[in-house]
Motif scaffolding. Structure first.
Motif, short mmCIF file in Angstrom:
data_model
loop_
_atom_site.label_atom_id
_atom_site.label_comp_id
_atom_site.label_asym_id
_atom_site.label_seq_id
_atom_site.Cartn_x
_atom_site.Cartn_y
_atom_site.Cartn_z
N SER A 1 -4.86 -6.43 6.78
CA SER A 1 -4.75 -6.03 5.37
C SER A 1 -4.27 -4.59 5.26
O SER A 1 -3.50 -4.25 4.36
CB SER A 1 -6.10 -6.18 4.66
N SER B 1 -0.89 -3.52 3.35
CA SER B 1 -0.98 -2.53 2.29
C SER B 1 0.02 -1.40 2.50
O SER B 1 0.68 -0.94 1.55
CB SER B 1 -2.40 -1.95 2.24
N GLU C 1 3.45 -2.67 1.74
CA GLU C 1 3.60 -2.78 0.28
C GLU C 1 3.95 -1.43 -0.34
O GLU C 1 4.86 -1.33 -1.17
CB GLU C 1 2.30 -3.31 -0.34
N HIS C 2 3.24 -0.38 0.07
CA HIS C 2 3.51 0.95 -0.47
C HIS C 2 4.90 1.44 -0.06
O HIS C 2 5.59 2.10 -0.86
CB HIS C 2 2.43 1.94 -0.02
N GLN D 1 3.82 -6.60 -3.34
CA GLN D 1 2.74 -7.20 -2.55
C GLN D 1 3.20 -8.51 -1.91
O GLN D 1 2.94 -8.75 -0.73
CB GLN D 1 1.51 -7.45 -3.43
N THR D 2 3.88 -9.35 -2.69
CA THR D 2 4.38 -10.62 -2.15
C THR D 2 5.39 -10.38 -1.04
O THR D 2 5.36 -11.05 0.00
CB THR D 2 5.02 -11.45 -3.28
N GLN E 1 3.51 -9.17 2.15
CA GLN E 1 2.83 -10.27 2.81
C GLN E 1 3.83 -11.19 3.51
O GLN E 1 3.61 -11.60 4.66
CB GLN E 1 2.01 -11.08 1.79
#
Length: 200
Positions: free
Chosen positions: A134, A138, A141-142, A160-161, A164
């Motif tokens: 995670s 994360s 994502e950033h 986010q998608t 992932q």
């Protein structure tokens, strides 16, 4: 406890974790006995329980240590000030290819190697894997958000998608690299990554 004794204890614990990471990254968790790890660092088996309560506790500490180092290295890669975010993120995938080789990952592919195996063996180790992965997602994502904001790439899904999807893509590619004994899955993953991020 004196400062020197405390340092020695910490040093021995770190040596056991380091040896365990290298050996288990090559052979897996269940296939490695404590004797093999302890013989590598020259620590008596009885002393092992001074540092870890059980093999599972050792596995939990091993994964915690692995992700701490991994996330610190990822932070360094994604904070290179002389590169665009697209260049930094693509550099991360390049480093992934080099460190997840099917020939010898030098303990750097522990999450891929142990993920499926230990998730069913220990709830504590599964929880560490979940927190660690995670943390990786994360950060990706950033990075995606920052790349979109600076205009170095564009995405059609939310950050986010995309993060992932990218992480899962590369984990899957790492497994296939080991199955096929070929780097071709990484080449496909890199092309797919460029397409998802619209990177030239």
């Amino acid at each position: 406890m004196t400062a020197s004794a405390k340092f020695k204890t910490s040093d021995v614990r770190a040596d056991i974790l380091s040896a365990g990471q290298r050996i288990m990254a090559a052979k897996g968790y269940s296939a490695v006995g404590l004797n093999e790890i302890l013989a590598t660092v020259g620590v008596p088996k009885g002393s092992f329980y001074h540092y870890f309560g059980s093999k599972d506790a050792f596995g939990e500490a091993l994964l915690e240590s692995y992700f701490e180092d991994y996330l610190a290295e990822l932070d360094r890669t994604l904070s290179q000030s002389d590169m665009s975010m697209a260049e930094r993120l693509m550099d991360y995938w390049r480093i992934w290819q080099e460190s997840q080789s099917f020939e010898d990952c030098q303990g750097k592919c522990l999450a891929v190697k142990l993920g499926v195996e230990v998730a069913d063996l220990s709830e504590a180790m599964r929880a560490v894997l979940k927190r660690g992965t995670s943390g990786i997602i994360s950060r990706i994502e950033h990075a995606v958000e920052a790349g979109v904001a600076e205009g170095s790439f564009a995405i059609s899904e939310n950050p986010q998608t995309v993060a992932q999807s990218l992480y899962q893509l590369w984990v899957g590619a790492s497994v296939m690299v080991k199955i096929t004994r070929s780097m071709q899955p990484f080449e496909t993953a890199m092309l797919t990554t460029r397409r998802l991020l619209n990177v030239a």
